[in-house]
Design a protein around this motif. Structure first.
Motif, PDB file in Angstrom:
ATOM      1  N   SER A  58       0.869  -1.104   0.017  1.00 37.73           N
ATOM      2  CA  SER A  58      -0.137  -0.022   0.017  1.00 37.73           C
ATOM      3  C   SER A  58       0.934   1.322  -0.111  1.00 37.73           C
ATOM      4  O   SER A  58       0.339   2.208  -0.084  1.00 37.73           O
ATOM      5  CB  SER A  58      -0.917   0.133   1.296  1.00 37.73           C
ATOM      6  OG  SER A  58      -0.111  -0.015   2.545  1.00 37.73           O
ATOM      7  N   VAL A  59       1.933   1.108   0.105  1.00 37.23           N
ATOM      8  CA  VAL A  59       3.064   2.256   0.120  1.00 37.23           C
ATOM      9  C   VAL A  59       3.501   2.611  -1.198  1.00 37.23           C
ATOM     10  O   VAL A  59       4.002   1.897  -2.084  1.00 37.23           O
ATOM     11  CB  VAL A  59       4.068   2.043   1.074  1.00 37.23           C
ATOM     12  CG1 VAL A  59       5.147   3.243   1.351  1.00 37.23           C
ATOM     13  CG2 VAL A  59       3.534   2.017   2.741  1.00 37.23           C
ATOM     14  N   THR A  60       3.482   3.833  -1.510  1.00 39.34           N
ATOM     15  CA  THR A  60       4.341   4.438  -3.005  1.00 39.34           C
ATOM     16  C   THR A  60       5.719   4.724  -2.794  1.00 39.34           C
ATOM     17  O   THR A  60       5.943   5.525  -1.807  1.00 39.34           O
ATOM     18  CB  THR A  60       3.521   5.772  -3.588  1.00 39.34           C
ATOM     19  OG1 THR A  60       2.012   5.322  -3.631  1.00 39.34           O
ATOM     20  CG2 THR A  60       4.054   5.938  -4.636  1.00 39.34           C
ATOM     21  N   PRO A  61       6.529   4.056  -3.369  1.00 38.18           N
ATOM     22  CA  PRO A  61       8.083   4.364  -3.055  1.00 38.18           C
ATOM     23  C   PRO A  61       8.414   5.907  -3.460  1.00 38.18           C
ATOM     24  O   PRO A  61       7.950   6.240  -4.362  1.00 38.18           O
ATOM     25  CB  PRO A  61       8.744   3.160  -3.779  1.00 38.18           C
ATOM     26  CG  PRO A  61       7.827   2.979  -4.918  1.00 38.18           C
ATOM     27  CD  PRO A  61       6.290   3.215  -4.533  1.00 38.18           C
ATOM     28  N   ALA A  62       9.395   6.251  -2.871  1.00 38.03           N
ATOM     29  CA  ALA A  62       9.905   7.566  -2.833  1.00 38.03           C
ATOM     30  C   ALA A  62      11.250   7.392  -3.749  1.00 38.03           C
ATOM     31  O   ALA A  62      12.046   8.377  -3.515  1.00 38.03           O
ATOM     32  CB  ALA A  62      10.003   8.166  -1.703  1.00 38.03           C
ATOM     33  N   TRP A  63      11.664   6.390  -4.159  1.00 34.26           N
ATOM     34  CA  TRP A  63      12.930   6.007  -4.635  1.00 34.26           C
ATOM     35  C   TRP A  63      13.320   7.032  -5.498  1.00 34.26           C
ATOM     36  O   TRP A  63      14.551   7.899  -5.297  1.00 34.26           O
ATOM     37  CB  TRP A  63      13.079   4.817  -5.505  1.00 34.26           C
ATOM     38  CG  TRP A  63      12.874   3.535  -4.656  1.00 34.26           C
ATOM     39  CD1 TRP A  63      11.943   2.940  -4.645  1.00 34.26           C
ATOM     40  CD2 TRP A  63      13.895   2.937  -4.007  1.00 34.26           C
ATOM     41  NE1 TRP A  63      11.940   1.759  -3.857  1.00 34.26           N
ATOM     42  CE2 TRP A  63      13.358   1.831  -3.342  1.00 34.26           C
ATOM     43  CE3 TRP A  63      15.282   3.193  -3.567  1.00 34.26           C
ATOM     44  CZ2 TRP A  63      14.311   0.926  -2.401  1.00 34.26           C
ATOM     45  CZ3 TRP A  63      15.952   2.242  -2.907  1.00 34.26           C
ATOM     46  CH2 TRP A  63      15.388   1.080  -2.345  1.00 34.26           C
ATOM     47  N   ALA A  64      12.722   7.544  -6.677  1.00 34.56           N
ATOM     48  CA  ALA A  64      13.211   8.442  -7.603  1.00 34.56           C
ATOM     49  C   ALA A  64      13.369   9.819  -7.007  1.00 34.56           C
ATOM     50  O   ALA A  64      14.487  10.540  -7.164  1.00 34.56           O
ATOM     51  CB  ALA A  64      12.368   8.543  -8.798  1.00 34.56           C
ATOM     52  N   GLU A  65      12.379  10.359  -6.106  1.00 33.03           N
ATOM     53  CA  GLU A  65      12.750  11.685  -5.314  1.00 33.03           C
ATOM     54  C   GLU A  65      13.578  11.480  -4.469  1.00 33.03           C
ATOM     55  O   GLU A  65      14.569  12.687  -4.657  1.00 33.03           O
ATOM     56  CB  GLU A  65      11.513  12.044  -4.722  1.00 33.03           C
ATOM     57  CG  GLU A  65      10.241  12.085  -5.582  1.00 33.03           C
ATOM     58  CD  GLU A  65       9.423  10.839  -5.865  1.00 33.03           C
ATOM     59  OE1 GLU A  65       9.788   9.898  -5.263  1.00 33.03           O
ATOM     60  OE2 GLU A  65       8.517  10.889  -6.902  1.00 33.03           O
ATOM     61  N   GLN A  66      13.916  10.599  -3.997  1.00 33.04           N
ATOM     62  CA  GLN A  66      15.095  10.537  -2.697  1.00 33.04           C
ATOM     63  C   GLN A  66      16.390  10.632  -3.704  1.00 33.04           C
ATOM     64  O   GLN A  66      17.344  11.201  -3.111  1.00 33.04           O
ATOM     65  CB  GLN A  66      14.936   9.214  -1.852  1.00 33.04           C
ATOM     66  CG  GLN A  66      13.929   9.585  -0.779  1.00 33.04           C
ATOM     67  CD  GLN A  66      13.449   8.207  -0.287  1.00 33.04           C
ATOM     68  OE1 GLN A  66      13.849   7.179  -0.492  1.00 33.04           O
ATOM     69  NE2 GLN A  66      12.702   8.423   0.843  1.00 33.04           N
ATOM     70  N   ALA A  67      16.482   9.810  -4.581  1.00 27.65           N
ATOM     71  CA  ALA A  67      17.760   9.723  -5.380  1.00 27.65           C
ATOM     72  C   ALA A  67      18.055  11.099  -5.936  1.00 27.65           C
ATOM     73  O   ALA A  67      19.287  11.486  -5.921  1.00 27.65           O
ATOM     74  CB  ALA A  67      17.555   8.710  -6.560  1.00 27.65           C
TER      75      ALA A  67
END
Length: 124
Positions: free
Chosen positions: A89-98
């Motif tokens: 249910s969680v949308t990852p924040a990978w791209a923004e954090q990178a």
């Protein structure tokens, strides 16, 4: 080549230190392990040509701070490989954090069925 490893667990660090001869030839002189927090490793800027962080990001209190710390450790041209399990249910924040850490994401591999697979394996 030198291997620097860190973990949150003193037990894991002790085990890795005892097994360091399996990581590199002549590893006793070139491999060391320490207890450290993901947000503050204590390692110098740009000291790593490669970083592998396996399912540890979830242990950091501030995930964006962890990504920034790992980015700080990378030498120019260095690469970071990171895995993280997460709830469906969680949308990852990978791209923004990178991006915020000055990193360029080359590949993102999402596996929505992975939590089910691990649950099944643990039950077996």
């Amino acid at each position: 080549m030198r291997l620097e490893g860190f973990d949150l667990s003193p037990v894991a660090v002790t085990q890795a230190t005892a097994r360091r001869r399996h990581f590199l030839d002549n590893a006793i002189a070139r491999a060391s392990f320490r207890v450290a927090e993901l947000e503050n490793t204590g390692l110098p800027d740009g000291c790593a040509h490669g970083i592998v962080c396996v399912n540890a990001l979830g242990r950091g209190a501030d995930k964006a701070a962890v990504v920034r710390e790992l980015a700080r450790l990378l030498a120019p041209g260095g690469r970071l490989v990171m895995t993280r399990s997460q709830r469906p249910s969680v949308t990852p924040a990978w791209a923004e954090q990178a991006r915020a850490a000055g990193l360029q994401a080359e590949h993102l591999d999402e596996r929505p069925d992975e939590p089910t697979m691990w649950r099944h394996l643990y039950q077996l």
